[in-house]
Motif scaffolding. Structure first.
Motif, PDB file in Angstrom:
ATOM      1  N   ASP A 125       0.863  -1.191   0.000  1.00 43.51           N
ATOM      2  CA  ASP A 125       0.000   0.000   0.000  1.00 43.51           C
ATOM      3  C   ASP A 125       0.891   1.230   0.000  1.00 43.51           C
ATOM      4  OD1 ASP A 125      -1.932   2.088   0.678  1.00 43.51           O
ATOM      5  OD2 ASP A 125      -3.247   0.431   1.261  1.00 43.51           O
ATOM      6  N   ASP A 126       0.533   2.239  -0.845  1.00 50.22           N
ATOM      7  CA  ASP A 126       1.353   3.443  -0.880  1.00 50.22           C
ATOM      8  C   ASP A 126       1.033   4.393   0.273  1.00 50.22           C
ATOM      9  OD1 ASP A 126      -1.135   4.137  -1.778  1.00 50.22           O
ATOM     10  OD2 ASP A 126      -0.427   5.437  -3.403  1.00 50.22           O
ATOM     11  N   ASP A 127       0.046   4.030   1.078  1.00 47.59           N
ATOM     12  CA  ASP A 127      -0.292   4.814   2.276  1.00 47.59           C
ATOM     13  C   ASP A 127       0.413   4.157   3.469  1.00 47.59           C
ATOM     14  OD1 ASP A 127      -1.367   6.208   4.352  1.00 47.59           O
ATOM     15  OD2 ASP A 127      -3.445   6.094   3.640  1.00 47.59           O
ATOM     16  N   TYR A 128       1.561   4.700   3.885  1.00 48.13           N
ATOM     17  CA  TYR A 128       2.391   4.038   4.900  1.00 48.13           C
ATOM     18  C   TYR A 128       1.654   3.818   6.222  1.00 48.13           C
ATOM     19  CZ  TYR A 128       6.456   2.656   7.572  1.00 48.13           C
ATOM     20  OH  TYR A 128       7.342   1.954   8.356  1.00 48.13           O
ATOM     21  N   LEU A 154      -0.174   0.669   6.035  1.00 47.02           N
ATOM     22  CA  LEU A 154       0.733  -0.483   6.154  1.00 47.02           C
ATOM     23  C   LEU A 154       1.060  -0.787   7.610  1.00 47.02           C
ATOM     24  CD1 LEU A 154       3.474  -0.140   3.367  1.00 47.02           C
ATOM     25  CD2 LEU A 154       1.761  -1.927   3.574  1.00 47.02           C
ATOM     26  N   LYS A 176       6.569  -5.605   3.679  1.00 38.32           N
ATOM     27  CA  LYS A 176       5.673  -4.440   3.605  1.00 38.32           C
ATOM     28  C   LYS A 176       6.261  -3.513   2.550  1.00 38.32           C
ATOM     29  CE  LYS A 176       6.225  -3.252   7.905  1.00 38.32           C
ATOM     30  NZ  LYS A 176       6.091  -2.476   9.155  1.00 38.32           N
ATOM     31  N   HIS A 177       5.462  -3.188   1.508  1.00 39.91           N
ATOM     32  CA  HIS A 177       5.992  -2.401   0.396  1.00 39.91           C
ATOM     33  C   HIS A 177       5.029  -1.280   0.022  1.00 39.91           C
ATOM     34  CE1 HIS A 177       9.033  -5.516  -0.103  1.00 39.91           C
ATOM     35  NE2 HIS A 177       8.054  -6.406  -0.031  1.00 39.91           N
ATOM     36  N   GLU A 178       5.606  -0.167  -0.447  1.00 42.79           N
ATOM     37  CA  GLU A 178       4.816   1.028  -0.747  1.00 42.79           C
ATOM     38  C   GLU A 178       4.442   1.143  -2.218  1.00 42.79           C
ATOM     39  OE1 GLU A 178       5.967   4.695   1.313  1.00 42.79           O
ATOM     40  OE2 GLU A 178       7.402   3.500   2.440  1.00 42.79           O
ATOM     41  N   ASN A 179       4.867   0.218  -3.031  1.00 41.36           N
ATOM     42  CA  ASN A 179       4.383   0.185  -4.416  1.00 41.36           C
ATOM     43  C   ASN A 179       4.535  -1.222  -4.982  1.00 41.36           C
ATOM     44  OD1 ASN A 179       6.981  -0.072  -6.061  1.00 41.36           O
ATOM     45  ND2 ASN A 179       7.431   1.762  -4.856  1.00 41.36           N
ATOM     46  N   MET A 225      -1.434   2.633  -7.037  1.00 43.65           N
ATOM     47  CA  MET A 225      -0.080   2.851  -6.503  1.00 43.65           C
ATOM     48  C   MET A 225       0.851   3.257  -7.642  1.00 43.65           C
ATOM     49  SD  MET A 225       0.401  -0.420  -3.933  1.00 43.65           S
ATOM     50  CE  MET A 225       0.146  -1.585  -5.265  1.00 43.65           C
TER      51      MET A 225
END
Length: 533
Positions: free
Chosen positions: A8-11, A14, A33-36, A58
């Protein structure tokens, strides 16, 4: 544990998702855990997740593309889409990708996510159990088919050829001796069987593992090849061919046998030697050839390690080895009293070469070696501190495992070297009989795996009590003592012989060469190769 990946690009989302779930308690592990999507995909190449929870919108790679790629990487992956988008087209796309659930962020209750993860895990558990049952069923079917094949060929070899037509159908069902076809049979022997079988839980496990690998290898050969596990230590290979082919059949068979040797050494750490028979064009000649191969104990006895030789009828051998018994006994006894290990090994090696050249009957050679060891123990009883009765019994049990002269004389040399080790250790220094007996047991069994449970059983003691007792009396644990003695022996072999590190590893009962090297370096401060210099 199943691996879960969050994307999720919303930290903050996450962090929230990673903290609200007690992963371990649910039989899960958070592997990333990844942001994109691009970062998640890169990580998944090395560690594919079992469960993916991902946003849709994302940068670099959206959640739908990531889901599509994950399905290609791992078709059984469970995917949940977590998004702000409620439009129908997104739901429709997600469903086409076989996404298991579609959750809206603004309506998400953490308990709903936990319930979803539990559902995913239950589904994965069911699939895993089904796969295990399928594998077990496949193994059972293969094992049953293999046992039937072994029984068929064993009966073919051992029973009279009363119904040729029926046997033609039986042998033909394995693709052998069809119209205009011949068959070249080969027998293979497991080297160092007594050592190899200790690496497996049972003879049956070894037999099954060997058969599986053999079946897979045989399917790659240019000639139609059938493998039969004839006994625990013997395999039969049947190579089908048509006479008159341009390629030399024996060359093709030898190439296939070398391929088998390479694969078995690599996969199972098993070495095999082979005797190749003659080409057979009929049931009668095949039966006769197989009977000759399976009764070639004398030729097998003198095969070198890994040798591929042509079968020949056993020639009559003259007896007379015991004429040299007193001479050999006196030479070895003198070297033992002098504690000259190098001389002992050289004497045993010289007699091994003389016996190989003369080709005495294998049974006579076994009797000669057994009597030699028993007499040495009796005559040097006071020096060796051994019980002659128990020693004779154990020697009788051990010697039956050797079907080759090479293995037999390796065993003889190991015992002679252990006699020297027992004397040099000063075994009687301990005032406690149990410690002295433990020292002797280690010295006489240094060439194989030794366990605390085994030695405590020999001493009729509880393993836990013996462990504490040994540590109190000697200042070191029993396992530490065994390791120390094995490494001392390894250093001697590195100094005094040309054996490879892998051979020394096996001679000392280590199953894993990497573990042996690591243990050696811990004890000595250098690897075996560095130590040998």
């Amino acid at each position: 544990m199943y691996k879960v990946m969050l994307v999720d690009d919303d930290y903050p989302v996450l962090e929230l998702l990673s903290e609200v779930v007690d992963w371990e308690a649910r039989g899960l592990v958070l592997c990333g855990k990844h942001e994109n999507g691009a970062l998640a995909w890169e990580h998944a190449q090395d560690e594919p997740p079992d469960i993916l929870v991902t946003d849709i919108g994302m940068p670099k790679m959206d959640g739908l593309e990531l889901a599509s790629r994950m399905k290609g990487l791992n078709p059984s992956v469970r995917i949940a889409i977590l998004s702000c988008h409620s439009e129908f087209q997104y739901v429709q796309q997600a469903m086409r990708l076989n996404v298991e659930d579609y959750l809206l962020k603004d309506q998400l209750n953490p308990d709903d996510l936990i319930l979803l993860l539990d559902k995913f895990k239950a589904g994965l558990d069911g699939e895993r159990q089904m796969r295990q049952e399928q594998i077990q069923m496949k193994h059972l079917v293969n094992e049953t088919r293999g046992l039937r094949k072994e029984k068929t060929f064993r009966n073919f070899i051992q029973q009279p050829l009363i119904s040729p037509g029926q046997w033609q159908r039986e042998i033909g069902s394995y693709g052998l001796l069809g119209a205009g076809e011949h068959c070249l049979p080969v027998i293979g022997y497991i080297e160092n069987y007594g050592v190899i079988k200790n690496r497996f839980d049972s003879d049956q496990t070894l037999h099954f593992a060997l058969s599986n690998v053999m079946e897979e290898i045989c399917g790659t050969f240019p000639l139609h090849t059938v493998h039969i596990g004839y006994s625990n230590r013997q395999s039969l290979l049947m190579f089908g061919y048509k006479p008159g082919i341009k390629t030399n059949v024996h060359d093709q068979v030898n190439d296939s046998l070398r391929s088998i040797q390479h694969t078995l050494a690599k996969v199972l750490k098993i070495r095999m030697a082979f005797l190749t028979g003659l080409g057979c064009g009929s049931l009668e000649s095949l039966k006769q050839m197989l009977s000759g191969l399976t009764s070639s104990e004398e030729q097998r006895f003198y095969l070198s390690e890994g040798e591929i030789a042509k079968w020949r009828p056993d020639v009559t051998q003259s007896k007379g080895l015991f004429e040299f018994y007193d001479q050999a006994g006196a030479e070895i006894r003198e070297a033992l009293i002098a504690k000259d290990e190098a001389k002992i090994v050289a004497i045993a090696g010289r007699w091994e070469a003389l016996i190989r050249e003369a080709r005495y009957p294998s049974e006579e050679v076994r009797d000669w070696v057994l009597k030699l060891l028993i007499d040495l123990r009796l005559k040097l009883h006071a020096l060796l501190y051994t019980s002659s009765t128990s020693s004779a019994e154990s020697l009788h049990k051990e010697i039956v495992h050797f079907d080759s002269q090479r293995g037999l004389f390796q065993w003889l040399k190991a015992h002679l070297q252990s006699y020297v080790a027992v004397r040099e250790e000063g075994t009687p220094m301990s005032k406690r009989r149990e410690v002295t007996e433990a020292y002797k047991f280690v010295s006489l069994n240094i060439g194989r795996r030794i366990t605390l449970e085994e030695v405590s059983a020999q001493l009729h003691m509880n393993p836990s009590y013996f462990s504490r007792f040994f540590k109190k009396e000697t200042g070191q644990t029993f396992i530490e003592y065994v390791t120390c003695k094995k490494i001392e022996r390894a250093k001697e072999l590195l100094d005094q012989t040309n054996h490879s590190v892998n051979e020394i590893c096996e001679m000392l009962g280590y199953d894993n060469q990497s573990y042996f090297i690591k243990t050696f370096k811990t004890q000595v401060g250098a690897t075996p190769t560095e130590y040998r210099g």
